[in-house]
Design a protein around this motif. Structure first.
Motif, PDB file in Angstrom:
ATOM      1  N   GLU A  39       0.858  -6.098  -4.626  1.00 22.99           N
ATOM      2  CA  GLU A  39      -0.427  -5.382  -4.635  1.00 22.99           C
ATOM      3  C   GLU A  39      -0.310  -4.075  -5.400  1.00 22.99           C
ATOM      4  O   GLU A  39      -1.205  -3.728  -6.177  1.00 22.99           O
ATOM      5  CB  GLU A  39      -0.894  -5.131  -3.206  1.00 22.99           C
ATOM      6  CG  GLU A  39      -1.374  -6.368  -2.506  1.00 22.99           C
ATOM      7  CD  GLU A  39      -1.793  -6.126  -1.058  1.00 22.99           C
ATOM      8  OE1 GLU A  39      -1.869  -4.959  -0.646  1.00 22.99           O
ATOM      9  OE2 GLU A  39      -2.044  -7.123  -0.372  1.00 22.99           O
ATOM     10  N   ALA A  40       0.783  -3.348  -5.206  1.00 23.74           N
ATOM     11  CA  ALA A  40       0.975  -2.080  -5.912  1.00 23.74           C
ATOM     12  C   ALA A  40       1.142  -2.320  -7.422  1.00 23.74           C
ATOM     13  O   ALA A  40       0.712  -1.495  -8.231  1.00 23.74           O
ATOM     14  CB  ALA A  40       2.184  -1.350  -5.361  1.00 23.74           C
ATOM     15  N   VAL A  42      -0.235  -4.869  -9.259  1.00 22.34           N
ATOM     16  CA  VAL A  42      -1.474  -5.304  -9.919  1.00 22.34           C
ATOM     17  C   VAL A  42      -2.668  -4.404  -9.616  1.00 22.34           C
ATOM     18  O   VAL A  42      -3.655  -4.430 -10.350  1.00 22.34           O
ATOM     19  CB  VAL A  42      -1.816  -6.776  -9.589  1.00 22.34           C
ATOM     20  CG1 VAL A  42      -0.744  -7.699 -10.105  1.00 22.34           C
ATOM     21  CG2 VAL A  42      -2.025  -6.983  -8.112  1.00 22.34           C
ATOM     22  N   CYS A  43      -2.592  -3.608  -8.571  1.00 26.31           N
ATOM     23  CA  CYS A  43      -3.683  -2.688  -8.205  1.00 26.31           C
ATOM     24  C   CYS A  43      -3.119  -1.308  -7.909  1.00 26.31           C
ATOM     25  O   CYS A  43      -3.171  -0.847  -6.766  1.00 26.31           O
ATOM     26  CB  CYS A  43      -4.427  -3.210  -6.972  1.00 26.31           C
ATOM     27  SG  CYS A  43      -5.135  -4.831  -7.161  1.00 26.31           S
ATOM     28  N   PRO A  44      -2.555  -0.630  -8.919  1.00 23.25           N
ATOM     29  CA  PRO A  44      -1.986   0.691  -8.656  1.00 23.25           C
ATOM     30  C   PRO A  44      -3.028   1.645  -8.096  1.00 23.25           C
ATOM     31  O   PRO A  44      -4.175   1.643  -8.517  1.00 23.25           O
ATOM     32  CB  PRO A  44      -1.464   1.154 -10.004  1.00 23.25           C
ATOM     33  CG  PRO A  44      -2.045   0.242 -11.001  1.00 23.25           C
ATOM     34  CD  PRO A  44      -2.532  -0.982 -10.314  1.00 23.25           C
ATOM     35  N   TYR A  46      -4.259   1.473  -5.148  1.00 19.55           N
ATOM     36  CA  TYR A  46      -5.094   0.787  -4.169  1.00 19.55           C
ATOM     37  C   TYR A  46      -4.704   1.172  -2.771  1.00 19.55           C
ATOM     38  O   TYR A  46      -3.651   1.353  -2.362  1.00 19.55           O
ATOM     39  CB  TYR A  46      -5.010  -0.719  -4.342  1.00 19.55           C
ATOM     40  CG  TYR A  46      -5.801  -1.503  -3.323  1.00 19.55           C
ATOM     41  CD1 TYR A  46      -7.188  -1.536  -3.397  1.00 19.55           C
ATOM     42  CD2 TYR A  46      -5.170  -2.189  -2.310  1.00 19.55           C
ATOM     43  CE1 TYR A  46      -7.916  -2.256  -2.465  1.00 19.55           C
ATOM     44  CE2 TYR A  46      -5.891  -2.912  -1.375  1.00 19.55           C
ATOM     45  CZ  TYR A  46      -7.265  -2.935  -1.453  1.00 19.55           C
ATOM     46  OH  TYR A  46      -7.991  -3.643  -0.541  1.00 19.55           O
TER      47      TYR A  46
END
Length: 46
Positions: A39-40, A42-44, A46
């Motif tokens: 998640e970190a 691909v979605c920094p 977030y």
């Protein structure tokens, strides 16, 4: 996006091969077995 867990130098070498083709690339350390790291990656922020 070039993903690596170990071997940042090899990942950066791949980035350096891609960029002369007129493409953008980045090497990012993340263990794809770890959901939070994915998640970190691909979605920094977030």
């Amino acid at each position: 996006m070039i993903n690596y867990v170990t071997g940042p130098e090899a990942a950066e070498d791949v980035v350096k091969e891609i960029e002369p083709m007129g493409l953008r690339a980045i090497a990012i350390k993340a263990d794809v077995n770890n959901e939070a790291q994915v998640e970190a990656m691909v979605c920094p922020g977030y």
